[in-house]
Design a protein around this motif. Structure first.
Motif, PDB file in Angstrom:
ATOM      1  N   ASN A  79      20.542  10.187   1.433  1.00 53.80           N
ATOM      2  CA  ASN A  79      21.502  11.224   1.817  1.00 53.80           C
ATOM      3  C   ASN A  79      22.460  10.760   2.912  1.00 53.80           C
ATOM      4  O   ASN A  79      23.204  11.557   3.475  1.00 53.80           O
ATOM      5  N   GLN A  80      22.426   9.443   3.230  1.00 54.66           N
ATOM      6  CA  GLN A  80      23.348   8.880   4.216  1.00 54.66           C
ATOM      7  C   GLN A  80      24.363   7.988   3.491  1.00 54.66           C
ATOM      8  O   GLN A  80      24.019   7.280   2.543  1.00 54.66           O
ATOM      9  N   THR A  81      25.604   8.018   3.955  1.00 48.54           N
ATOM     10  CA  THR A  81      26.669   7.247   3.319  1.00 48.54           C
ATOM     11  C   THR A  81      26.914   5.942   4.072  1.00 48.54           C
ATOM     12  O   THR A  81      26.998   5.932   5.307  1.00 48.54           O
ATOM     13  N   CYS A  82      27.044   4.839   3.332  1.00 50.42           N
ATOM     14  CA  CYS A  82      27.371   3.551   3.953  1.00 50.42           C
ATOM     15  C   CYS A  82      28.767   3.625   4.572  1.00 50.42           C
ATOM     16  O   CYS A  82      29.643   4.343   4.083  1.00 50.42           O
ATOM     17  N   SER A  83      28.977   2.875   5.649  1.00 52.79           N
ATOM     18  CA  SER A  83      30.264   2.873   6.339  1.00 52.79           C
ATOM     19  C   SER A  83      31.382   2.373   5.423  1.00 52.79           C
ATOM     20  O   SER A  83      31.174   1.486   4.590  1.00 52.79           O
ATOM     21  N   THR A  84      32.558   2.931   5.605  1.00 53.82           N
ATOM     22  CA  THR A  84      33.721   2.469   4.834  1.00 53.82           C
ATOM     23  C   THR A  84      34.154   1.073   5.272  1.00 53.82           C
ATOM     24  O   THR A  84      34.983   0.442   4.609  1.00 53.82           O
ATOM     25  N   LEU A  85      33.605   0.585   6.404  1.00 54.94           N
ATOM     26  CA  LEU A  85      33.903  -0.767   6.866  1.00 54.94           C
ATOM     27  C   LEU A  85      33.049  -1.806   6.148  1.00 54.94           C
ATOM     28  O   LEU A  85      33.278  -3.008   6.285  1.00 54.94           O
ATOM     29  N   CYS A  86      32.039  -1.335   5.390  1.00 56.79           N
ATOM     30  CA  CYS A  86      31.207  -2.240   4.584  1.00 56.79           C
ATOM     31  C   CYS A  86      31.992  -2.670   3.343  1.00 56.79           C
ATOM     32  O   CYS A  86      32.612  -1.826   2.683  1.00 56.79           O
ATOM     33  N   LYS A  87      31.954  -3.947   3.049  1.00 57.75           N
ATOM     34  CA  LYS A  87      32.644  -4.433   1.849  1.00 57.75           C
ATOM     35  C   LYS A  87      32.001  -3.807   0.611  1.00 57.75           C
ATOM     36  O   LYS A  87      30.781  -3.825   0.452  1.00 57.75           O
TER      37      LYS A  87
END
Length: 228
Positions: free
Chosen positions: A71-79
């Motif tokens: 239920n957690q979203t990976c950072s948009t800074l992650c490729k």
């Protein structure tokens, strides 16, 4: 042992010793796919890549999500928004970012991108240091300097030294005066290389005369004033 009385259909067996034994038919139920929990009222998250655990609701996450229940979203800074499913730490960073969770920005002096851990990079022209955060001296010719030290490859006109901060020195050698013009013969000292040059000043003030010849006077420049 059961913590609560069993209910339902059973067979009661009574012995001659007045001991009663009840035999129950017990059925074990399993939740349908997409649900979990004691009474199957929990709904598996849509971010699960497959069926969640029918008892706990835990599952394998789809790309871009992490956590026990995804239920957690990976950072948009992650490729490619790809991160560790347990910690959320980026597997790799998008272009121009670095650091533990890609929150640090590569220096503007980096040629393309930088090391994802240290931020070190190859420098654009005009920058130096490990992470290319420092600018070459404006006195470096074409702003060209060594990345490791910032020492100029060469200097602009009238500057010298490792960082081209020193000015060219004119060392006056002699003055030759004749009836037509006044010449100043000088040594131009730059990077320990001396070059003899001759300039024509507009005004000259001389204190002492050393020797006199016909139409020529050689003087020593103890006190002088020159404007070129």
């Amino acid at each position: 042992m059961c913590k609560q009385p069993l209910e339902g259909i059973y067979i009661q067996i009574v012995s001659v010793l007045t001991v009663t034994l009840r035999v129950f038919e017990i059925e074990e139920f399993e939740c349908t796919n997409g649900s979990f929990g004691y009474d199957c009222t929990g709904i598996c998250p849509k971010t699960c890549s497959d069926q969640c655990n029918k008892e706990t609701g835990q599952c394998t996450c789809k790309t871009g999500f992490w956590g026990t229940y995804c239920n957690q979203t990976c950072s948009t800074l992650c490729k490619d928004t790809l991160c560790d499913p347990n910690s959320g730490v980026c597997v790799d960073c998008i272009l121009g970012q670095y650091g533990l969770n890609c929150t640090d920005q590569c220096s503007l002096g980096c040629q393309d991108t930088c090391n994802k851990t240290s931020g070190f990079c190859n420098c654009k022209k005009g920058y130096y240091s490990a992470n290319c955060s420092l600018q070459c001296s404006e006195n470096c010719k074409n702003r060209d300097c060594l990345q490791e030290s910032g020492i100029c490859a060469s200097c602009v006109q009238e500057k010298f030294g490792n960082f081209c901060k020193k000015k060219t020195v004119l060392v006056i050698v002699a003055i030759i005066v004749n009836k037509i013009r006044v010449y100043v013969q000088a040594v131009q000292k730059e990077n320990t290389i001396c070059t003899v040059i001759t300039v024509v000043p507009k005004t000259v003030k001389v204190k002492s005369v050393i020797e006199t010849q016909e139409n020529v006077v050689n003087v020593k420049l103890d006190s002088w004033e020159i404007s070129v």
